[in-house]
Design a protein around this motif. Structure first.
Motif, PDB file in Angstrom:
ATOM      1  N   VAL A 101       0.907  -1.219   0.030  1.00 38.77           N
ATOM      2  CA  VAL A 101       0.008   0.070   0.039  1.00 38.77           C
ATOM      3  C   VAL A 101       0.939   1.292   0.111  1.00 38.77           C
ATOM      4  CG1 VAL A 101      -1.630   1.164   1.204  1.00 38.77           C
ATOM      5  CG2 VAL A 101      -1.997  -1.205   1.113  1.00 38.77           C
ATOM      6  N   HIS A 102       1.790   1.277   0.782  1.00 42.98           N
ATOM      7  CA  HIS A 102       2.983   2.445   0.961  1.00 42.98           C
ATOM      8  C   HIS A 102       3.459   2.733  -0.359  1.00 42.98           C
ATOM      9  CE1 HIS A 102       5.587   5.160   2.565  1.00 42.98           C
ATOM     10  NE2 HIS A 102       6.632   4.551   2.028  1.00 42.98           N
ATOM     11  N   ALA A 103       3.991   1.635  -1.156  1.00 44.06           N
ATOM     12  CA  ALA A 103       4.611   1.872  -2.139  1.00 44.06           C
ATOM     13  C   ALA A 103       3.914   2.290  -3.465  1.00 44.06           C
ATOM     14  CB  ALA A 103       5.564   0.645  -2.619  1.00 44.06           C
ATOM     15  N   SER A 104       2.689   1.680  -3.579  1.00 48.41           N
ATOM     16  CA  SER A 104       1.657   1.684  -4.607  1.00 48.41           C
ATOM     17  C   SER A 104       0.933   2.929  -4.727  1.00 48.41           C
ATOM     18  CB  SER A 104       0.957   0.522  -4.705  1.00 48.41           C
ATOM     19  OG  SER A 104      -0.118   0.656  -3.521  1.00 48.41           O
ATOM     20  N   ALA A 221       6.144   0.064  -9.301  1.00 47.31           N
ATOM     21  CA  ALA A 221       5.239  -0.752 -10.199  1.00 47.31           C
ATOM     22  C   ALA A 221       4.973  -2.022  -9.794  1.00 47.31           C
ATOM     23  CB  ALA A 221       6.117  -0.622 -11.594  1.00 47.31           C
ATOM     24  N   GLU A 222       5.840  -2.702  -9.323  1.00 48.65           N
ATOM     25  CA  GLU A 222       5.518  -4.046  -8.574  1.00 48.65           C
ATOM     26  C   GLU A 222       4.502  -4.053  -7.574  1.00 48.65           C
ATOM     27  OE1 GLU A 222       9.074  -5.891  -7.510  1.00 48.65           O
ATOM     28  OE2 GLU A 222       9.967  -6.020  -9.581  1.00 48.65           O
ATOM     29  N   ALA A 223       4.642  -3.049  -6.573  1.00 50.39           N
ATOM     30  CA  ALA A 223       3.459  -2.774  -5.417  1.00 50.39           C
ATOM     31  C   ALA A 223       2.206  -2.556  -6.319  1.00 50.39           C
ATOM     32  CB  ALA A 223       3.793  -1.582  -4.749  1.00 50.39           C
ATOM     33  N   GLN A 224       2.146  -1.850  -7.276  1.00 45.67           N
ATOM     34  CA  GLN A 224       0.770  -1.410  -7.836  1.00 45.67           C
ATOM     35  C   GLN A 224       0.202  -2.723  -8.560  1.00 45.67           C
ATOM     36  OE1 GLN A 224       2.006   2.074 -10.493  1.00 45.67           O
ATOM     37  NE2 GLN A 224       1.335   3.534  -8.976  1.00 45.67           N
ATOM     38  N   ALA A 225       1.053  -3.383  -9.281  1.00 42.47           N
ATOM     39  CA  ALA A 225       0.419  -4.679  -9.842  1.00 42.47           C
ATOM     40  C   ALA A 225       0.048  -5.627  -8.760  1.00 42.47           C
ATOM     41  CB  ALA A 225       1.729  -5.281 -10.573  1.00 42.47           C
ATOM     42  N   GLU A 226       0.850  -5.647  -7.629  1.00 43.30           N
ATOM     43  CA  GLU A 226       0.253  -6.543  -6.556  1.00 43.30           C
ATOM     44  C   GLU A 226      -1.181  -6.048  -6.091  1.00 43.30           C
ATOM     45  OE1 GLU A 226      -0.068  -9.824  -3.580  1.00 43.30           O
ATOM     46  OE2 GLU A 226       0.826  -9.534  -5.721  1.00 43.30           O
ATOM     47  N   LEU A 227      -1.287  -4.578  -5.352  1.00 41.68           N
ATOM     48  CA  LEU A 227      -2.525  -4.144  -4.872  1.00 41.68           C
ATOM     49  C   LEU A 227      -3.648  -4.620  -5.856  1.00 41.68           C
ATOM     50  CD1 LEU A 227      -3.745  -2.941  -2.553  1.00 41.68           C
ATOM     51  CD2 LEU A 227      -3.271  -0.607  -3.716  1.00 41.68           C
ATOM     52  N   LEU A 228      -3.459  -4.054  -7.472  1.00 43.64           N
ATOM     53  CA  LEU A 228      -4.569  -4.292  -8.352  1.00 43.64           C
ATOM     54  C   LEU A 228      -4.724  -5.660  -8.157  1.00 43.64           C
ATOM     55  CD1 LEU A 228      -5.117  -2.331 -11.381  1.00 43.64           C
ATOM     56  CD2 LEU A 228      -5.101  -4.698 -11.560  1.00 43.64           C
ATOM     57  N   ARG A 229      -3.910  -6.724  -8.515  1.00 42.01           N
ATOM     58  CA  ARG A 229      -4.233  -8.066  -8.693  1.00 42.01           C
ATOM     59  C   ARG A 229      -5.119  -8.644  -7.338  1.00 42.01           C
ATOM     60  NH1 ARG A 229      -3.138 -12.607  -6.308  1.00 42.01           N
ATOM     61  NH2 ARG A 229      -1.286 -11.626  -4.796  1.00 42.01           N
ATOM     62  N   ARG A 230      -4.627  -8.118  -6.103  1.00 43.54           N
ATOM     63  CA  ARG A 230      -5.559  -8.513  -4.913  1.00 43.54           C
ATOM     64  C   ARG A 230      -6.854  -8.032  -5.187  1.00 43.54           C
ATOM     65  NH1 ARG A 230      -2.675  -9.476   0.565  1.00 43.54           N
ATOM     66  NH2 ARG A 230      -0.364 -10.196  -0.183  1.00 43.54           N
ATOM     67  N   TRP A 231      -7.278  -6.806  -5.491  1.00 45.51           N
ATOM     68  CA  TRP A 231      -8.575  -6.194  -5.447  1.00 45.51           C
ATOM     69  C   TRP A 231      -9.459  -6.749  -6.572  1.00 45.51           C
ATOM     70  CZ3 TRP A 231     -11.298  -2.922  -8.803  1.00 45.51           C
ATOM     71  CH2 TRP A 231     -12.456  -2.716  -8.361  1.00 45.51           C
ATOM     72  N   LEU A 232      -8.688  -6.872  -7.736  1.00 44.91           N
ATOM     73  CA  LEU A 232      -9.644  -7.653  -9.006  1.00 44.91           C
ATOM     74  C   LEU A 232      -9.752  -8.866  -8.804  1.00 44.91           C
ATOM     75  CD1 LEU A 232     -10.296  -6.118 -11.618  1.00 44.91           C
ATOM     76  CD2 LEU A 232      -8.238  -7.107 -12.767  1.00 44.91           C
ATOM     77  N   THR A 233      -9.259  -9.517  -7.827  1.00 40.76           N
ATOM     78  CA  THR A 233      -9.286 -10.880  -7.297  1.00 40.76           C
ATOM     79  C   THR A 233     -10.683 -10.907  -6.641  1.00 40.76           C
ATOM     80  OG1 THR A 233      -7.086 -11.552  -7.314  1.00 40.76           O
ATOM     81  CG2 THR A 233      -8.771 -13.027  -6.315  1.00 40.76           C
ATOM     82  N   VAL A 234     -10.908  -9.925  -5.883  1.00 43.73           N
ATOM     83  CA  VAL A 234     -12.241  -9.765  -5.110  1.00 43.73           C
ATOM     84  C   VAL A 234     -13.371  -9.254  -5.787  1.00 43.73           C
ATOM     85  CG1 VAL A 234     -13.163  -9.084  -2.890  1.00 43.73           C
ATOM     86  CG2 VAL A 234     -10.819  -9.854  -3.116  1.00 43.73           C
ATOM     87  N   THR A 252      -2.505   5.762 -16.821  1.00 45.77           N
ATOM     88  CA  THR A 252      -1.401   5.004 -17.076  1.00 45.77           C
ATOM     89  C   THR A 252      -1.085   3.992 -16.175  1.00 45.77           C
ATOM     90  OG1 THR A 252       0.029   6.977 -16.292  1.00 45.77           O
ATOM     91  CG2 THR A 252      -0.449   6.891 -18.792  1.00 45.77           C
ATOM     92  N   ASP A 253      -1.000   4.197 -14.740  1.00 45.88           N
ATOM     93  CA  ASP A 253      -0.588   3.282 -13.968  1.00 45.88           C
ATOM     94  C   ASP A 253      -1.379   2.077 -13.740  1.00 45.88           C
ATOM     95  OD1 ASP A 253       1.639   4.880 -13.106  1.00 45.88           O
ATOM     96  OD2 ASP A 253       0.444   6.038 -11.575  1.00 45.88           O
ATOM     97  N   VAL A 254      -2.496   2.459 -14.025  1.00 40.93           N
ATOM     98  CA  VAL A 254      -3.676   1.418 -13.898  1.00 40.93           C
ATOM     99  C   VAL A 254      -3.511   0.516 -15.130  1.00 40.93           C
ATOM    100  CG1 VAL A 254      -6.131   0.817 -14.264  1.00 40.93           C
ATOM    101  CG2 VAL A 254      -5.403   2.629 -12.708  1.00 40.93           C
ATOM    102  N   ARG A 255      -3.246   1.015 -16.223  1.00 38.98           N
ATOM    103  CA  ARG A 255      -3.052   0.266 -17.592  1.00 38.98           C
ATOM    104  C   ARG A 255      -1.703  -0.636 -17.592  1.00 38.98           C
ATOM    105  NH1 ARG A 255      -5.073   4.960 -21.833  1.00 38.98           N
ATOM    106  NH2 ARG A 255      -7.195   4.623 -21.306  1.00 38.98           N
TER     107      ARG A 255
END
Length: 399
Positions: A101-104, A221-234, A252-255
């Motif tokens: 969360v902090h990094a993303s 970028a890695e932190a954003q990918a991980e946070l989005l993956r977790r949220w999109l899973t739910v 651009t970050d979302v994409r």
């Protein structure tokens, strides 16, 4: 991005089944601990302290220990942590997610908030950045010694925190800020301090501060990918607008994050949407009929920007405030059908606003949930921090 030749359409019915199961709202989907709730939902809104407890209680098999178990998780085991996250909002996260969360989401906001504080201080003729760094170091050292402390307690150890400066001099919104209040807010966004125990009960809005648990510094970028993956899973499927709104990121970050996690494109009524890789197929359903009473700012009600598939536009004037905060909601089989409030004597009262397909079975199920909520809340009087028209009316006893 994992898009095949054919884009699968996911209709409202299936989206509501996914919501029931993955948001832990159907009876068979309920869990046994606050940690399981937070792990599944990724983040619990914490702007209103009571929301964390009410959101957890609505999803537990046995909610009788909601307060004790949630306090244990937050303040004893520290398996959950209250900190700033998406959209500069306070959430309760699983502690192991704090670095992500902090990094993303936190770093960009933190830089902006510190720059704003220094700019405001400079305009007021207050001391410079070097002075502020000295005060910050002393405050963090004092907090480390104390374990937890209020801002007032920290000023006993570092008197310079009492310094005040005029904010927006000459403007209609001119005010006086203390160094302690602004600095602690900045340190919170920077991930250096977190909320500790409240001064009062679980509904208190006044908190002590504590040094943030240590966490590694992650690649943004890695932190954003991980946070989005977790949220999109739910929460998948979700549109790009949903993702941008929930995260607070640039498009651009979302994409980029969608590409990194190899998200799969699907179709919903609002248009193109995304799910995590491997989640484009049908989900098992239907689920047994279910009802839920969710608090204001519940992560399910606030999970998507585009909400027509679970909340009719006609209900919004009664259930939202002018800033877009949702109040307490009544759910039936995956959609919002009304709202609820608590009267001064503690009674939980509710009203159905959308009665299409809602019969005696639904009313009986909602009544059970209201009694279930009353059972664990007990004599505590819970007033939402952000009040909406229907909740005010019901709580006042005029509904």
């Amino acid at each position: 991005m994992g898009v095949g030749d054919e884009v699968r359409y996911i209709g409202v019915g299936e989206r509501r089944v996914r919501l029931a199961l993955r948001q832990q709202l159907a009876g068979t989907a309920r869990v046994g601990s606050p940690e399981e709730v937070a792990e599944a939902l990724v983040a619990l809104h914490g702007s209103d302290p009571a929301t964390v407890y009410l959101a957890v209680g609505a999803r537990l098999v046995d909610p009788s220990g909601t307060v004790v178990e949630t306090e244990r998780a937050l303040y004893e085991d520290r398996s959950l942590v209250r900190m700033h996250g998406m959209r500069h909002t306070v959430f309760a996260f699983p502690t192991e997610l704090s670095a992500v969360v902090h990094a993303s989401t936190g770093l960009t906001v933190a830089a902006r908030e510190r720059a704003k504080l220094l700019k405001d201080m400079a305009k007021a003729g207050a001391p410079d950045a070097t002075w502020l760094k000295e005060v910050e170091a002393a405050a963090l050292a004092a907090l480390g010694r104390r374990g937890q402390a209020t801002a007032a307690e920290l000023t006993e150890d570092e008197p310079r925190l009492r310094e005040q400066f005029v904010y927006a001099a000459g403007k209609s919104y001119e005010g006086v800020h203390s160094v302690s209040s602004r600095l602690l807010k900045v340190l919170g966004v920077e991930g250096k301090v977190v909320r500790g125990r409240p001064l009062g009960s679980w509904i208190s809005t006044q908190f002590r501060w504590a040094v943030a648990p240590p966490h590694p510094e992650l690649d943004v970028a890695e932190a954003q990918a991980e946070l989005l993956r977790r949220w999109l899973t739910v929460c998948g499927p979700a549109t790009e607008a949903d993702l941008k709104w929930w995260t607070g990121w640039k498009v651009t970050d979302v994409r980029r994050a969608l590409t990194t996690i190899r998200a799969v494109r699907v179709s919903v009524d609002e248009g193109p949407a995304y799910v995590v890789d491997g989640d484009a197929g049908p989900v098992e359903g239907p689920v047994e009929p279910w009802a839920a009473l969710l608090p204001g700012l519940d992560p399910t009600a606030m999970g998507w920007q585009q909400r027509d598939w679970y909340l009719a536009p006609s209900l919004r004037p009664a259930l939202f405030d002018r800033s877009g905060n949702v109040g307490p909601t009544v759910w039936w089989n995956g959609r919002v059908v009304g709202g609820w409030g608590q009267r001064p004597d503690g009674e939980i009262v509710w009203r159905l606003l959308d009665t299409e397909g809602v019969g005696s079975e639904a009313e009986a199920a909602v009544a059970v949930e209201a009694e279930r909520l009353r059972g664990w809340v007990g004599a505590t009087r819970v007033t939402p921090r952000f009040r909406v028209p229907l909740e005010k009316e019901l709580a006042g006893g005029t509904g």
